[in-house]
Design a protein around this motif. Structure first.
Motif, PDB file in Angstrom:
ATOM      1  N   ILE A  64      12.707  51.393  81.209  1.00 21.42           N
ATOM      2  CA  ILE A  64      13.135  52.182  82.360  1.00 21.42           C
ATOM      3  C   ILE A  64      14.501  51.654  82.772  1.00 21.42           C
ATOM      4  N   HIS A  65      15.549  52.399  82.460  1.00 20.38           N
ATOM      5  CA  HIS A  65      16.917  52.014  82.809  1.00 20.38           C
ATOM      6  C   HIS A  65      17.236  52.652  84.162  1.00 20.38           C
ATOM      7  N   ARG A  72      -0.044  52.837  79.854  1.00 26.62           N
ATOM      8  CA  ARG A  72      -1.480  52.585  79.963  1.00 26.62           C
ATOM      9  C   ARG A  72      -2.272  53.869  79.707  1.00 26.62           C
ATOM     10  N   TYR A  73      -3.504  53.696  79.318  1.00 30.51           N
ATOM     11  CA  TYR A  73      -4.369  54.816  78.949  1.00 30.51           C
ATOM     12  C   TYR A  73      -4.520  55.820  80.091  1.00 30.51           C
ATOM     13  N   ASP A  74      -4.690  55.314  81.309  1.00 33.69           N
ATOM     14  CA  ASP A  74      -4.935  56.209  82.445  1.00 33.69           C
ATOM     15  C   ASP A  74      -3.699  57.007  82.860  1.00 33.69           C
ATOM     16  N   GLU A  75      -2.545  56.728  82.281  1.00 30.92           N
ATOM     17  CA  GLU A  75      -1.324  57.468  82.585  1.00 30.92           C
ATOM     18  C   GLU A  75      -1.154  58.695  81.688  1.00 30.92           C
ATOM     19  N   CYS A  76      -2.068  58.853  80.749  1.00 29.86           N
ATOM     20  CA  CYS A  76      -1.945  59.917  79.747  1.00 29.86           C
ATOM     21  C   CYS A  76      -2.891  61.074  80.020  1.00 29.86           C
ATOM     22  N   ASP A  77      -2.482  62.233  79.538  1.00 28.15           N
ATOM     23  CA  ASP A  77      -3.327  63.419  79.638  1.00 28.15           C
ATOM     24  C   ASP A  77      -4.292  63.444  78.451  1.00 28.15           C
ATOM     25  N   PRO A  78      -5.161  64.451  78.353  1.00 33.62           N
ATOM     26  CA  PRO A  78      -6.132  64.485  77.236  1.00 33.62           C
ATOM     27  C   PRO A  78      -5.485  64.529  75.842  1.00 33.62           C
ATOM     28  N   MET A  79      -4.203  64.879  75.762  1.00 38.01           N
ATOM     29  CA  MET A  79      -3.521  64.908  74.462  1.00 38.01           C
ATOM     30  C   MET A  79      -2.942  63.552  74.089  1.00 38.01           C
ATOM     31  N   GLY A  80      -3.096  62.557  74.995  1.00 42.26           N
ATOM     32  CA  GLY A  80      -2.576  61.223  74.723  1.00 42.26           C
ATOM     33  C   GLY A  80      -1.108  61.043  75.090  1.00 42.26           C
ATOM     34  N   LEU A  81      -0.540  62.029  75.800  1.00 39.67           N
ATOM     35  CA  LEU A  81       0.859  61.973  76.219  1.00 39.67           C
ATOM     36  C   LEU A  81       0.933  61.579  77.694  1.00 39.67           C
ATOM     37  N   VAL A  82       1.989  60.854  78.058  1.00 43.37           N
ATOM     38  CA  VAL A  82       2.171  60.502  79.458  1.00 43.37           C
ATOM     39  C   VAL A  82       2.302  61.790  80.265  1.00 43.37           C
ATOM     40  N   HIS A  83       1.489  61.903  81.320  1.00 48.81           N
ATOM     41  CA  HIS A  83       1.552  63.077  82.188  1.00 48.81           C
ATOM     42  C   HIS A  83       2.895  63.087  82.910  1.00 48.81           C
ATOM     43  N   HIS A  84       3.489  64.259  83.049  1.00 40.94           N
ATOM     44  CA  HIS A  84       4.829  64.365  83.630  1.00 40.94           C
ATOM     45  C   HIS A  84       4.932  63.733  85.015  1.00 40.94           C
ATOM     46  N   SER A  85       3.878  63.763  85.801  1.00 41.16           N
ATOM     47  CA  SER A  85       3.930  63.202  87.153  1.00 41.16           C
ATOM     48  C   SER A  85       4.078  61.685  87.161  1.00 41.16           C
ATOM     49  N   ARG A  86       3.680  61.028  86.091  1.00 42.05           N
ATOM     50  CA  ARG A  86       3.759  59.566  86.026  1.00 42.05           C
ATOM     51  C   ARG A  86       5.198  59.065  85.978  1.00 42.05           C
ATOM     52  N   TYR A  87       6.103  59.898  85.496  1.00 40.60           N
ATOM     53  CA  TYR A  87       7.491  59.458  85.414  1.00 40.60           C
ATOM     54  C   TYR A  87       8.069  59.168  86.798  1.00 40.60           C
ATOM     55  N   LEU A  88       7.607  59.894  87.819  1.00 38.48           N
ATOM     56  CA  LEU A  88       8.061  59.601  89.178  1.00 38.48           C
ATOM     57  C   LEU A  88       7.647  58.189  89.580  1.00 38.48           C
ATOM     58  N   GLN A  89       6.470  57.768  89.160  1.00 40.26           N
ATOM     59  CA  GLN A  89       6.030  56.397  89.428  1.00 40.26           C
ATOM     60  C   GLN A  89       6.869  55.396  88.641  1.00 40.26           C
ATOM     61  N   TYR A  90       7.230  55.737  87.423  1.00 37.06           N
ATOM     62  CA  TYR A  90       8.090  54.860  86.630  1.00 37.06           C
ATOM     63  C   TYR A  90       9.452  54.692  87.304  1.00 37.06           C
ATOM     64  N   PHE A  91       9.980  55.788  87.882  1.00 34.78           N
ATOM     65  CA  PHE A  91      11.257  55.690  88.592  1.00 34.78           C
ATOM     66  C   PHE A  91      11.123  54.733  89.774  1.00 34.78           C
ATOM     67  N   GLU A  92      10.009  54.830  90.485  1.00 34.38           N
ATOM     68  CA  GLU A  92       9.765  53.934  91.626  1.00 34.38           C
ATOM     69  C   GLU A  92       9.733  52.482  91.174  1.00 34.38           C
ATOM     70  N   ILE A  93       9.075  52.226  90.066  1.00 34.98           N
ATOM     71  CA  ILE A  93       9.036  50.868  89.508  1.00 34.98           C
ATOM     72  C   ILE A  93      10.457  50.409  89.196  1.00 34.98           C
ATOM     73  N   GLY A  94      11.242  51.266  88.555  1.00 35.62           N
ATOM     74  CA  GLY A  94      12.608  50.922  88.187  1.00 35.62           C
ATOM     75  C   GLY A  94      13.468  50.580  89.385  1.00 35.62           C
TER      76      GLY A  94
END
Length: 132
Positions: free
Chosen positions: A76-77, A11-33
């Motif tokens: 997310i495996h 999602r758009y709000d998960e990205c930094d100004p460069m359009g890349l997923v911010h590193h902190s969001r991956y922790l949330q992805y792990f939680e989802i997984g």
């Protein structure tokens, strides 16, 4: 169930100004997984919390290999690497079209309402028994 894959669109709000997923969001992805793995295995974190058992992250080891971008469809495996009486260890691989983006290992512990360390509940040990 020892492994599960969850698809997610960045999602758009998960990205930094460069359009890349911010590193902190991956922790949330792990939680989802791990939540979806538990659900697919027949368990629920809500039931544990109602019983006064809370799962907490005690260690994260994460390696960033490539960047996800806004609107990417990622996988997310999540895999149970090990379960002991004291901890649950998950391994993660986040990919896009088969390309490795992030690999991680997360160690969880269980605490009670007062923050005291508890044994991993028998229900979880049974759900993940074939991984010990």
């Amino acid at each position: 169930m020892r492994e599960h894959t969850t698809q997610l669109r960045v999602r758009y709000d998960e990205c930094d100004p460069m359009g890349l997923v911010h590193h902190s969001r991956y922790l949330q992805y792990f939680e989802i997984g791990r939540t979806e793995l538990l659900r697919a295995s027949g368990g629920r974190y809500r039931s544990m919390e109602e019983a006064g058992q809370f799962v907490v992250v005690v260690r994260v080891d994460c390696r960033y290999r490539s960047s996800a971008k806004y609107d990417d469809l990622i996988d997310i495996h999540t895999r149970i690497a090990k379960v002991t009486a004291a901890k649950i260890i998950h391994d993660y691989s986040i990919t896009r079209d088969g390309t490795a983006l992030v690999e991680a290992t997360v160690t969880l512990g269980v605490i009670d309402r007062d923050g005291k360390l508890q044994r991993v509940p028998e229900e979880l040990q049974k759900l993940y028994a074939n991984t010990v």
